[in-house]
Design an enzyme around this catalytic site. Sequence first.
Site, short mmCIF file in Angstrom:
data_model
loop_
_atom_site.label_atom_id
_atom_site.label_comp_id
_atom_site.label_asym_id
_atom_site.label_seq_id
_atom_site.Cartn_x
_atom_site.Cartn_y
_atom_site.Cartn_z
N LEU A 117 -27.07 20.36 -38.36
CA LEU A 117 -27.39 21.53 -39.17
C LEU A 117 -27.21 21.28 -40.66
CD1 LEU A 117 -25.76 24.37 -37.02
CD2 LEU A 117 -28.19 23.81 -37.18
N GLY A 118 -26.23 20.45 -41.01
CA GLY A 118 -26.00 20.20 -42.43
C GLY A 118 -24.89 19.20 -42.64
N GLU A 119 -24.87 18.64 -43.86
CA GLU A 119 -23.85 17.66 -44.22
C GLU A 119 -23.32 17.95 -45.61
OE1 GLU A 119 -24.47 13.43 -43.16
OE2 GLU A 119 -26.45 14.07 -42.48
N GLY A 120 -22.02 17.69 -45.79
CA GLY A 120 -21.40 17.84 -47.09
C GLY A 120 -20.63 16.58 -47.44
N GLY A 121 -19.88 16.63 -48.51
CA GLY A 121 -19.14 15.45 -48.94
C GLY A 121 -18.01 15.07 -48.01
N SER B 17 -17.64 16.67 -44.68
CA SER B 17 -17.85 17.07 -43.30
C SER B 17 -19.33 17.20 -42.98
CB SER B 17 -17.15 18.41 -43.05
OG SER B 17 -17.70 19.42 -43.89
N VAL C 216 -21.99 19.51 -39.99
CA VAL C 216 -22.03 20.60 -39.01
C VAL C 216 -23.18 20.36 -38.06
CG1 VAL C 216 -22.24 23.08 -38.66
CG2 VAL C 216 -21.04 22.23 -40.68
N LYS D 119 -18.12 21.93 -36.64
CA LYS D 119 -17.82 21.26 -37.91
C LYS D 119 -16.94 20.05 -37.64
CE LYS D 119 -15.95 22.07 -42.55
NZ LYS D 119 -15.43 23.08 -43.52
N ASP E 27 -14.29 28.55 -53.30
CA ASP E 27 -15.65 27.99 -53.26
C ASP E 27 -16.62 29.04 -52.73
OD1 ASP E 27 -17.62 26.08 -53.69
OD2 ASP E 27 -17.40 25.18 -51.71
#
Length: 318
Positions: free
Chosen positions: A34-38, A40, A42, A57, A164
């Site tokens: 579904l998505g990626e961050g710095g 983690s 999901v 997550k 945030d």
Amino acid sequence: MNTLGLSMIVKMGCICSKESIDINGSRYVVKERLGEGGFSCVDLVENASSKKRYALKRITCHSIDDQKVAMQEITYYKKLRHPNIIELVDSTFKGSADIVVQATSEAFLVLPYYKRGTLHDYLTLRSFNKNYLDIKEVLRIFSGVCEALKFLHDFTPDPVAHRDLKTANVCLTENLDPVLMDLGSCAPAKVQICGAQDAQKLQDIAAERSSMTYRAPELFHVESYCVIDQRTDIWSLGCVLYAMLYFKSPYDFVYERGDSVNLAVISGTVHFPEDGPFDEDVHNLVRFMLKVNPSERPFIDKVIAKTTDLKNKLDTVV
């Protein structure tokens, strides 16, 4: 072997290779990213027994400190229970982080899955045709976000700041009710800064974990001797309201022009489109929150009171 047989084996191979993860006795099958961050990513997962879908997550931890940060996030999820804050369904750690042997661990957080996605997704879709939200709908969703923040800011015994807040961290239910998520940046609301070292540490954390175009001015340049409190979230809340009116934070527009977000935030510059459908009362609510000096910025109760006044005023207009 005929083509059909080969095709079936390939398809079966794909099915068999689906990743599954066991979390405290429940098996979850990964469906898609579904998505990626710095820090983690999901995944959309499905419970193998109930077939119910969740958001999983994963936080990769490269050190004991990383593990502590992930554990802190889990702790916040467990204790911050409110209708407008996402709930933690389950969690676990796998592996053990040890920098000496270059090992990593992974934290797994099972969270509800919202088909509508985030407020950011919703605004992006509407922005394509400049399909502005109705002001009453804006204030209804905004009020839900305010209630989530009030719960954090009033939490006892120790108030909490989100640090945030942004449209991408607000999920939407089927009824377009807001649900605040991503508690990984949460911290004690009031922080006493005593010296340059403290200031630099908080500034570095903010640069790492607080999105630049929603970040409060006092987190860009933390003074050596000061108190930072939950009003960092009020600045971000002002940016969220602006985005609900005009699809993006006022400082997203600055960033996209290639101008300095830092300078724009510090100067408190906020421009409202001249052709927008919203009146000065709504713009003034945004300005009420976007005060550069945090001591002039309201606490959440005053924001809620001003929002309620505006809603009541709109209800009396025929």
